[in-house]
Design a protein around this motif. Structure first.
Motif, PDB file in Angstrom:
ATOM      1  N   GLU A   1      -3.014   4.371   5.028  1.00 11.60           N
ATOM      2  CA  GLU A   1      -3.921   4.510   4.421  1.00 11.60           C
ATOM      3  C   GLU A   1      -4.340   6.203   3.986  1.00 11.60           C
ATOM      4  O   GLU A   1      -5.125   6.305   3.168  1.00 11.60           O
ATOM      5  CB  GLU A   1      -5.227   3.862   5.207  1.00 11.60           C
TER       6      GLU A   1
ATOM      7  N   LYS B   1      -5.325   7.764   0.219  1.00 11.02           N
ATOM      8  CA  LYS B   1      -6.593   8.529   0.044  1.00 11.02           C
ATOM      9  C   LYS B   1      -6.098  10.001  -0.776  1.00 11.02           C
ATOM     10  O   LYS B   1      -6.927  10.310  -1.435  1.00 11.02           O
ATOM     11  CB  LYS B   1      -7.171   8.798   1.355  1.00 11.02           C
ATOM     12  N   GLU B   2      -5.026  10.208  -0.339  1.00 12.23           N
ATOM     13  CA  GLU B   2      -4.442  11.470  -0.815  1.00 12.23           C
ATOM     14  C   GLU B   2      -4.197  11.569  -2.192  1.00 12.23           C
ATOM     15  O   GLU B   2      -4.528  12.277  -3.059  1.00 12.23           O
ATOM     16  CB  GLU B   2      -3.200  12.091   0.004  1.00 12.23           C
TER      17      GLU B   2
ATOM     18  N   LYS C   1     -10.497   4.091  -7.687  1.00 12.56           N
ATOM     19  CA  LYS C   1     -10.729   3.462  -6.408  1.00 12.56           C
ATOM     20  C   LYS C   1     -10.668   2.067  -6.334  1.00 12.56           C
ATOM     21  O   LYS C   1      -9.950   1.533  -5.642  1.00 12.56           O
ATOM     22  CB  LYS C   1     -12.043   3.994  -5.512  1.00 12.56           C
TER      23      LYS C   1
END
Length: 345
Positions: A309, A313-314, A341
């Motif tokens: 996860e 996000k990176e 997102k």
């Protein structure tokens, strides 16, 4: 992303206009082959009769329109490109269903399960050809959209992205027979699969006649978003949403020994016992449900879900950096960040 979701920056009218354009493009041809395509796309039943629309993920086409809108272009000018990338995406889905022996997609029998693998491959190849034809629809446009240089660039971009995805698929398949695959190898493959969203973003920029620097930034943005989604698809197959069971597509990916960033992390960071047991499981010809439960248990011990996860996000951060390098008004930029997102899931 929800199959019924509309990306920020688009209205329900925009989404309806896109769906109508996609349907018109397929319905313009009479052979039953195109009824098979229409069935796959969710508009008709197996007899070719209209039925309540089975809403599907249209985020590839929607992203083309969102980018064009953010850059000040008329959505109508981007419509053939949006249709093209959506067709390309569905060509890949049809082939994935044959490859993984998926009998269902979107809660309906797949093309190959209904008409056989030979006709499914034929339909998939036809969908791919139609993706390319849609780009040439721009010849009928007015203004910059009809510029042969832009049409040529769009076609080259589509073919390049298709090759990237095929390279990723080749590596995915080759990794099925390897017990150990590194995290960076998995991320590299995810970027190749992410090229389809890179194409979507770039086509939106081409429709807006953006310069080369902007087109490069858009491709980086879309590819990072697509890579994040690809990693997340595997994570959701391992850990379905609470209260939900794995669907046919998720089971197909896991039972074919599809490696994920979480399993790669566990192999790299687990104990010798952990690595040996994962190796034994992945050397089986096909995994069964008890194997999948054991794998997720091992991944919990190595905290591999949290690591995965974090990498997702990176990638979203990388997509945001690409947007920040462009001169896009703040509201549109925020809309695209929110879209990234939603797409990544």
């Amino acid at each position: 992303m929800s199959s019924t979701g509309i990306l920020p920056g688009l209205t329900s009218s925009d989404a309806d206009q896109f769906e109508a354009a996609l349907k018109k493009f397929v319905d313009s041809r009479e052979l039953p082959l195109y009824k098979m395509m229409a069935y796959h796309l969710g508009w008709v039943d197996q007899n070719g009769e209209p039925e309540p629309v089975v809403m599907q993920d249209r985020s590839h086409g929607h992203l083309v329109l969102s980018i064009a809108n953010a850059l000040g272009a008329d959505i109508e000018a981007a419509m053939p490109y949006a249709v093209a990338v959506e067709m390309l995406y569905n060509f890949l889905l049809v082939h994935e269903d044959v490859q993984n022996a998926n009998t269902e997609r979107n809660n309906r029998p797949t093309i190959w399960w209904s008409w056989g693998p030979a006709q499914a491959i034929n339909a998939g190849d036809g969908i791919h050809a139609m993706a390319r034809i849609s780009i040439f629809e721009q010849r009928n446009a007015s203004g910059p959209a009809s510029d042969p240089r832009n049409i040529s660039l769009a076609l080259e971009s589509l073919d390049t992205a298709t090759l990237e995805v095929c390279e990723g698929e080749y590596l995915d398949i080759s990794y099925q027979e390897r017990a150990a695959v590194s995290v960076e190898e998995i991320v590299s493959v995810a970027r190749k699969h992410g090229a389809l969203f890179g194409l979507s973003a770039k086509l939106g920029g081409i429709a807006a006649t953006a310069n080369d620097d902007v087109l490069d930034a858009l491709y980086k943005f879309g590819t990072a978003v697509g890579a994040a989604q690809n990693l997340n698809i595997d994570l959701k197959a391992l850990w379905p949403d609470e209260g939900a069971e794995r669907n046919e597509v998720q089971r197909g990916r896991l039972q074919s020994k599809k490696k994920s960033i979480a399993t790669a992390h566990a192999i790299e960071n687990g104990t010798p016992t952990t690595r040996r047991r994962l190796g034994e499981i992945f050397m089986k010809r096909v995994l069964d449900p008890s194997d999948l439960d054991e794998v997720t248990g091992i991944l919990a011990e190595t905290d591999s879900k949290s690591f995965a996860e974090g990498r997702v996000k990176e990638l979203i951060g990388e997509a945001t950096e690409a947007l920040n390098s462009m001169k896009i008004p703040a509201p549109q930029k925020e809309s695209l960040i929110e879209s990234s997102k939603l797409i990544a899931g």
